[in-house]
Design a protein around this motif. Structure first.
Motif, PDB file in Angstrom:
ATOM      1  N   MET A  23       0.842  -1.195   0.000  1.00 44.90           N
ATOM      2  CA  MET A  23       0.000   0.000   0.000  1.00 44.90           C
ATOM      3  C   MET A  23       0.877   1.246   0.000  1.00 44.90           C
ATOM      4  N   GLU A  24       0.420   2.287  -0.695  1.00 46.58           N
ATOM      5  CA  GLU A  24       1.125   3.565  -0.732  1.00 46.58           C
ATOM      6  C   GLU A  24       0.289   4.622  -0.030  1.00 46.58           C
ATOM      7  N   THR A  25       0.899   5.315   0.938  1.00 49.15           N
ATOM      8  CA  THR A  25       0.202   6.400   1.619  1.00 49.15           C
ATOM      9  C   THR A  25       0.110   7.607   0.701  1.00 49.15           C
ATOM     10  N   GLN A  26      -1.101   8.109   0.509  1.00 45.17           N
ATOM     11  CA  GLN A  26      -1.308   9.262  -0.364  1.00 45.17           C
ATOM     12  C   GLN A  26      -1.589  10.540   0.418  1.00 45.17           C
ATOM     13  N   ALA A  27      -2.000  10.397   1.679  1.00 49.50           N
ATOM     14  CA  ALA A  27      -2.250  11.586   2.503  1.00 49.50           C
ATOM     15  C   ALA A  27      -2.349  11.170   3.959  1.00 49.50           C
ATOM     16  N   ARG A  28      -1.825  12.041   4.834  1.00 45.99           N
ATOM     17  CA  ARG A  28      -1.978  11.850   6.284  1.00 45.99           C
ATOM     18  C   ARG A  28      -2.340  13.203   6.893  1.00 45.99           C
ATOM     19  N   PHE A  29      -3.417  13.226   7.673  1.00 49.52           N
ATOM     20  CA  PHE A  29      -3.876  14.471   8.274  1.00 49.52           C
ATOM     21  C   PHE A  29      -4.146  14.282   9.759  1.00 49.52           C
ATOM     22  N   THR A  30      -3.934  15.363  10.491  1.00 46.58           N
ATOM     23  CA  THR A  30      -4.439  15.439  11.852  1.00 46.58           C
ATOM     24  C   THR A  30      -5.529  16.499  11.862  1.00 46.58           C
ATOM     25  N   VAL A  31      -6.641  16.173  12.522  1.00 50.87           N
ATOM     26  CA  VAL A  31      -7.863  16.962  12.417  1.00 50.87           C
ATOM     27  C   VAL A  31      -8.331  17.368  13.812  1.00 50.87           C
ATOM     28  N   LEU A  32      -8.671  18.635  13.974  1.00 55.71           N
ATOM     29  CA  LEU A  32      -9.254  19.120  15.221  1.00 55.71           C
ATOM     30  C   LEU A  32     -10.741  19.326  14.992  1.00 55.71           C
ATOM     31  N   ALA A  33     -11.562  18.573  15.731  1.00 62.39           N
ATOM     32  CA  ALA A  33     -13.012  18.631  15.529  1.00 62.39           C
ATOM     33  C   ALA A  33     -13.715  18.280  16.831  1.00 62.39           C
ATOM     34  N   THR A  34     -15.002  18.602  16.911  1.00 63.41           N
ATOM     35  CA  THR A  34     -15.795  18.213  18.070  1.00 63.41           C
ATOM     36  C   THR A  34     -16.269  16.782  17.897  1.00 63.41           C
ATOM     37  N   ASP A  35     -16.548  16.113  19.005  1.00 60.88           N
ATOM     38  CA  ASP A  35     -17.024  14.736  18.894  1.00 60.88           C
ATOM     39  C   ASP A  35     -18.418  14.677  18.267  1.00 60.88           C
ATOM     40  N   ASP A  36     -19.138  15.808  18.216  1.00 61.43           N
ATOM     41  CA  ASP A  36     -20.441  15.833  17.549  1.00 61.43           C
ATOM     42  C   ASP A  36     -20.305  15.554  16.050  1.00 61.43           C
ATOM     43  N   ASN A  37     -19.139  15.867  15.471  1.00 57.29           N
ATOM     44  CA  ASN A  37     -18.921  15.675  14.041  1.00 57.29           C
ATOM     45  C   ASN A  37     -18.253  14.352  13.712  1.00 57.29           C
ATOM     46  N   GLU A  38     -17.919  13.576  14.740  1.00 54.98           N
ATOM     47  CA  GLU A  38     -17.163  12.339  14.522  1.00 54.98           C
ATOM     48  C   GLU A  38     -17.920  11.347  13.635  1.00 54.98           C
ATOM     49  N   GLU A  39     -19.191  11.122  13.902  1.00 57.25           N
ATOM     50  CA  GLU A  39     -19.946  10.124  13.149  1.00 57.25           C
ATOM     51  C   GLU A  39     -20.063  10.499  11.678  1.00 57.25           C
ATOM     52  N   GLU A  40     -20.417  11.760  11.395  1.00 57.24           N
ATOM     53  CA  GLU A  40     -20.561  12.183   9.998  1.00 57.24           C
ATOM     54  C   GLU A  40     -19.223  12.164   9.273  1.00 57.24           C
ATOM     55  N   MET A  41     -18.159  12.531   9.975  1.00 57.27           N
ATOM     56  CA  MET A  41     -16.832  12.483   9.361  1.00 57.27           C
ATOM     57  C   MET A  41     -16.462  11.035   9.038  1.00 57.27           C
ATOM     58  N   GLY A  42     -16.776  10.118   9.943  1.00 58.89           N
ATOM     59  CA  GLY A  42     -16.513   8.710   9.698  1.00 58.89           C
ATOM     60  C   GLY A  42     -17.297   8.169   8.522  1.00 58.89           C
ATOM     61  N   GLU A  43     -18.550   8.594   8.370  1.00 58.66           N
ATOM     62  CA  GLU A  43     -19.363   8.153   7.240  1.00 58.66           C
ATOM     63  C   GLU A  43     -18.785   8.660   5.919  1.00 58.66           C
ATOM     64  N   MET A  44     -18.308   9.900   5.906  1.00 57.14           N
ATOM     65  CA  MET A  44     -17.677  10.432   4.701  1.00 57.14           C
ATOM     66  C   MET A  44     -16.440   9.630   4.341  1.00 57.14           C
ATOM     67  N   LEU A  45     -15.633   9.274   5.332  1.00 58.30           N
ATOM     68  CA  LEU A  45     -14.416   8.510   5.081  1.00 58.30           C
ATOM     69  C   LEU A  45     -14.734   7.091   4.625  1.00 58.30           C
ATOM     70  N   ASP A  46     -15.855   6.541   5.094  1.00 59.88           N
ATOM     71  CA  ASP A  46     -16.292   5.231   4.595  1.00 59.88           C
ATOM     72  C   ASP A  46     -16.592   5.302   3.097  1.00 59.88           C
ATOM     73  N   GLU A  47     -17.166   6.412   2.647  1.00 53.95           N
ATOM     74  CA  GLU A  47     -17.432   6.598   1.215  1.00 53.95           C
ATOM     75  C   GLU A  47     -16.126   6.624   0.426  1.00 53.95           C
ATOM     76  N   VAL A  48     -15.123   7.317   0.967  1.00 58.40           N
ATOM     77  CA  VAL A  48     -13.824   7.382   0.295  1.00 58.40           C
ATOM     78  C   VAL A  48     -13.206   5.983   0.216  1.00 58.40           C
ATOM     79  N   ALA A  49     -13.308   5.232   1.302  1.00 60.03           N
ATOM     80  CA  ALA A  49     -12.696   3.908   1.371  1.00 60.03           C
ATOM     81  C   ALA A  49     -13.431   2.875   0.523  1.00 60.03           C
ATOM     82  N   ALA A  50     -14.629   3.198   0.059  1.00 66.19           N
ATOM     83  CA  ALA A  50     -15.408   2.248  -0.754  1.00 66.19           C
ATOM     84  C   ALA A  50     -14.812   2.076  -2.151  1.00 66.19           C
ATOM     85  N   GLU A  51     -13.938   2.988  -2.564  1.00 70.59           N
ATOM     86  CA  GLU A  51     -13.292   2.870  -3.874  1.00 70.59           C
ATOM     87  C   GLU A  51     -12.358   1.662  -3.883  1.00 70.59           C
ATOM     88  N   THR A  52     -12.360   0.913  -4.957  1.00 70.99           N
ATOM     89  CA  THR A  52     -11.522  -0.282  -5.077  1.00 70.99           C
ATOM     90  C   THR A  52     -10.046   0.064  -4.890  1.00 70.99           C
TER      91      THR A  52
END
Length: 275
Positions: free
Chosen positions: A217-246
């Motif tokens: 595997m090749e790392t294409q991006a690494r980020f550290t993110v400052l956010a409230t825990d209220d946004n954690e679930e929606e952020m995780g759902e967005m990342l699941d969409e990104v990870a759905a790509e083959t």
């Protein structure tokens, strides 16, 4: 790392984090090297610490990893009790007794109070975007006309010319990889910005990271993110969409205390840092 002459002293306080004091709340846990941890409150700001007489200086990587984990566990526990803390880096020591800690809090009160207020309710998350190297290579080769041209020229060339053309091919492929990493990183950053207060790019992994090695595997991006825990679930759902790509994998960890978003503490005004 401190010199041998600086690693021991008559009396000191090992600092884990600063917190906003909540009346009646306290912390009961063990810290680095199983030392008993306590809270020292200075008005509305508390410092989580333990008494010490030396820095935690070792060449043993297993012992260092254990101490770092114990340090992180204390900061995590403080966050659960008091809310978002200001975490200090491993092996931050203030030389002196409790009165010196009170004096130091007085000197740093403006900075500590500002950050405790600004970071209240915010936590750090880590995001890493990875892509299968072979799938990425096939995608780049299939989509770039110049690579196709070079491939045909290599097939028709003699050995000497083919060698030079192969070098051009590899250089072109490296350029495309770099461009693709930049594009994917920018696109992911834009999507993270929808959920985060701050998004910062991370550097390479360190020797203390849990995972690494060649896994295809090749790392294409690494980020550290400052956010409230209220946004954690929606952020995780967005990342699941990104990870759905083959061929794509996303690592999403947290919430952590905001280590990457606080001022550096140590090295001045009687504080020392080792490790």
């Amino acid at each position: 790392m401190a010199d041998d002459t600086d690693t021991e002293f008559e009396e000191g306080r090992y600092l884990y984090c600063a917190v906003a004091v909540d009346d009646g709340a306290d912390l009961d846990t063990e810290g680095v090297d199983d030392e008993p941890v306590r809270l020292l409150a200075v008005d509305d700001i508390g410092v989580v610490l333990h008494d010490c007489e030396s820095l935690y200086d070792t060449a043993n990587m297993d012992e260092l990893r254990k101490w770092v984990l114990q340090h992180q566990n204390v900061v995590d526990a403080a966050g659960e009790v008091f809310g978002t803390p200001i975490p200090f880096q491993f092996d931050t020591v203030l030389t002196g007794d409790d009165d010196r800690v009170r004096e130091w809090v007085g000197e740093e009160r403006g900075t500590l109070a500002d950050y405790l207020d600004q970071l209240a309710g915010h936590w750090e998350y880590r995001v890493e975007l990875r892509r299968e190297e072979e799938a990425l290579r096939e995608d780049l080769v299939a989509s770039d006309d110049r690579l196709a041209e070079l491939d045909e020229e290599i097939e028709a060339a003699g050995s000497g010319t083919a060698f030079m053309l192969e070098k051009q091919y590899d250089q072109r492929l490296r350029e495309l990889r770099r461009e693709r990493r930049g594009e994917r990183a920018a696109a992911l950053r834009d999507r993270l910005d929808e959920f985060a207060r701050t998004v910062d790019e991370l550097g390479e992994r360190t020797t203390l990271d849990d995972e690494g090695g060649d896994d295809g595997m090749e790392t294409q991006a690494r980020f550290t993110v400052l956010a409230t825990d209220d946004n954690e679930e929606e952020m995780g759902e967005m990342l699941d969409e990104v990870a759905a790509e083959t061929g794509v994998e996303v690592r999403f960890t947290g919430p952590w205390p905001p280590y990457s978003f606080v001022p550096a503490i140590g090295g001045e005004d009687g504080t020392e840092t080792g490790g």
